[in-house]
Design a protein around this motif. Structure first.
Motif, mmCIF file in Angstrom:
data_model
loop_
_atom_site.group_PDB
_atom_site.id
_atom_site.type_symbol
_atom_site.label_atom_id
_atom_site.label_comp_id
_atom_site.label_asym_id
_atom_site.label_seq_id
_atom_site.Cartn_x
_atom_site.Cartn_y
_atom_site.Cartn_z
ATOM 1 N N ASN A 165 -2.659 2.520 -4.744
ATOM 2 C CA ASN A 165 -1.802 2.176 -3.599
ATOM 3 C C ASN A 165 -1.489 3.411 -2.772
ATOM 4 O OD1 ASN A 165 -1.759 -0.462 -4.247
ATOM 5 N ND2 ASN A 165 0.216 -0.419 -5.303
ATOM 6 N N ARG A 199 -4.622 4.364 -0.816
ATOM 7 C CA ARG A 199 -4.849 3.466 0.315
ATOM 8 C C ARG A 199 -3.836 3.723 1.420
ATOM 9 N NH1 ARG A 199 -5.908 -0.485 -3.708
ATOM 10 N NH2 ARG A 199 -3.819 -1.375 -3.482
ATOM 11 N N HIS A 200 -2.568 4.002 1.070
ATOM 12 C CA HIS A 200 -1.546 4.280 2.083
ATOM 13 C C HIS A 200 -1.870 5.572 2.829
ATOM 14 C CE1 HIS A 200 2.407 4.154 3.911
ATOM 15 N NE2 HIS A 200 2.564 5.435 3.580
ATOM 16 N N THR A 255 0.822 -1.222 0.000
ATOM 17 C CA THR A 255 0.000 0.000 0.000
ATOM 18 C C THR A 255 0.850 1.264 0.000
ATOM 19 O OG1 THR A 255 -0.133 -0.011 2.418
ATOM 20 C CG2 THR A 255 -1.836 -1.206 1.207
#
Length: 477
Positions: A109, A112-113, A90
């Motif tokens: 990604n 989401r991170h 992520t």
């Protein structure tokens, strides 16, 4: 050694770090390695990461399986200046995304991170020096709750979509498995093997001439260990091919197409299988012991001749190709019907076949008018019964008529057996190649002799043509 970034349009090299102090933090990173021997999960993650880097760099000359170790990506293409930990999928720096020369870099990604980092910060306790930075704690709490609800809704929506896709995939897999099962079942029904004949007596009778599948399996069990190996056919298919050729007399090309073999392979399989059948089953054509013969004698014979009838003698002919050599042609001429089939007379055949040596004094031999065997049979103290003929007189007397009717009524059974033999195995009706009359290597018999005897063996496995009055004999399997 000068190192250069492989991203298209990026001109950064290790010389820049030496010339420009502002680039002193510049670093270069090689492509991820696909680790195939550290477990399934590690192999899957590292493979996806290597694919992701390749897709991000977009070099047309780059292949997944052979990325050179000299192809490097500089730190300018990572937000933090270096790649993230390999298992931290992520993290936005799990794959290079900065200054890539195109705008189609996936940001899922990174998003989401960022969301995960925000949630961790929002759940962390607030206190000490940082407390005075939140002048409106109730508003901050509401914002945090709203953000968390939004994130949860997004995650739930994504999971729902994933579940729908998984359900559709499972349904498609199940459909394909069921379709594959049905196709395999249809293939088994058409492929010429055990499954083709199992539980179908009519097919067994039509293709092999045998009365049922149980008897066919008994024949196969008796010969399978002695059949040679074949590259394309199983042992059962070798037996089935041979029986189908005997039974139906199909053209060779037709059989080659049905079993997917060449002419040469078919000829070899047929010859080898006939040899094995002749050797393993030939004993089923035998002269029974006298007590067995009398115990199984049909009532019609006992009523006319008591238990004296030992054998009914008759012959049939098989056409063969005519040899071009005149002498060979004369040797194959038949005086009986003027057909190509053998120059030996019926008397000669009877004397040479060994039947006479099995007769006992007082036995009765039933024969047709063409069999002039009274003298050799008389030498064994036995008697020949032949239908009477007029011998130049206008008609027979009453006694001769009655005897002739009785003999003809009983002798007809051997003609029925011969008719069953030739009608069941149609190959005996065809014109045989002259090569079948050549003696087999190291033997005194020809392949044609073996074919005829094998057909006789198979007929002996079928119900008798003579049954008790008022009954019908059928296979008891």
């Amino acid at each position: 050694m000068v190192r250069t970034c492989c991203v298209i349009g990026c001109n950064v090299s290790s010389r820049d770090r030496q010339r420009n102090k502002s680039e002193s933090g510049l670093s270069f990173h090689s492509f991820p390695t696909w680790k195939q021997h550290e477990g399934v999960h590690v192999a899957d993650v590292t493979k996806r990461r290597r694919l992701a880097w390749k897709a991000a760099v977009r070099r047309p000359d780059m292949k997944f399986s052979s990325i050179s170790k000299h192809l490097l990506v500089c730190s300018r293409h990572f937000q933090s200046g270096k790649p993230a930990y390999v298992m931290d999928e992520t993290n936005p720096d799990w794959v290079p995304t900065q200054h890539m020369g195109h705008s189609e870099i996936l940001t899922s990604n990174s998003d989401r991170h960022r969301r995960r980092t925000q949630r961790e910060q929002q759940r962390a306790p607030v206190g000490g020096k940082d407390h005075h930075h939140h002048p409106h704690p109730q508003l901050a709490a509401a914002n945090v709750e709203n953000l968390d609800l939004t994130v949860r809704h997004t995650e739930a929506t994504r999971q729902t979509k994933d579940c729908v896709c998984c359900e559709q995939s499972r349904a498609e897999v199940n459909r394909l498995l069921e379709e594959n099962r049905k196709l395999q079942s249809q293939l088994k029904k058409t492929e010429l093997n055990e499954h083709f004949l199992k539980d179908d007596t009519e097919k067994v009778r039509y293709y092999t001439g045998l009365p049922c599948f149980a008897i066919l399996l008994a024949v196969f069990d008796n010969v399978k260990a002695f059949l040679p190996a074949s590259k394309k056919l199983s042992h059962f298919q070798m037996l089935l091919l041979t029986l189908m050729r005997l039974r139906l007399d199909l053209p060779v090309q037709h059989l080659c197409d049905l079993f997917n073999v060449s002419h040469k392979a078919l000829s070899s399989v047929f010859t080898d299988t006939i040899d094995v059948l002749y050797a393993r089953l030939g004993a089923l054509v035998h002269w029974p012991e006298r007590h067995c013969l009398q115990a199984t004698m049909p009532p019609q014979f006992i009523e006319t001749f008591g238990k004296r009838v030992a054998v009914i003698v008759d012959c049939f002919e098989i056409r063969t190709e005519r040899p071009s050599n005149l002498k060979a042609h004369a040797q194959t001429y038949s005086r009986y019907k003027g057909l190509g089939g053998g120059s030996a007379s019926d008397r000669h055949i009877t004397e040479k076949c060994g039947i006479l040596q099995r007769l006992l004094p007082g036995d009765v031999v039933l024969a047709d008018r063409g069999f002039d065997i009274r003298d050799p049979v008389g030498m064994m103290c036995a008697e020949v019964k032949i239908p009477a003929y007029t011998k130049g007189f206008c008609q027979l007397d009453a006694r001769d008529i009655e005897d002739t009717r009785a003999i003809a009524h009983l002798r007809i059974h051997v003609e029925r057996v011969i008719g069953t033999l030739r009608n069941k195995f149609k190959m005996l009706h065809t014109t045989m190649p002259i090569r079948l009359r050549l003696p087999c290597e190291g033997e005194d018999v020809t392949l044609l002799d073996k074919i005829v005897k094998v057909c006789c063996v198979l007929v002996n496995m079928c119900p008798s043509v003579v049954v008790k009055p008022g009954t019908t004999e059928t296979c008891s399997c």
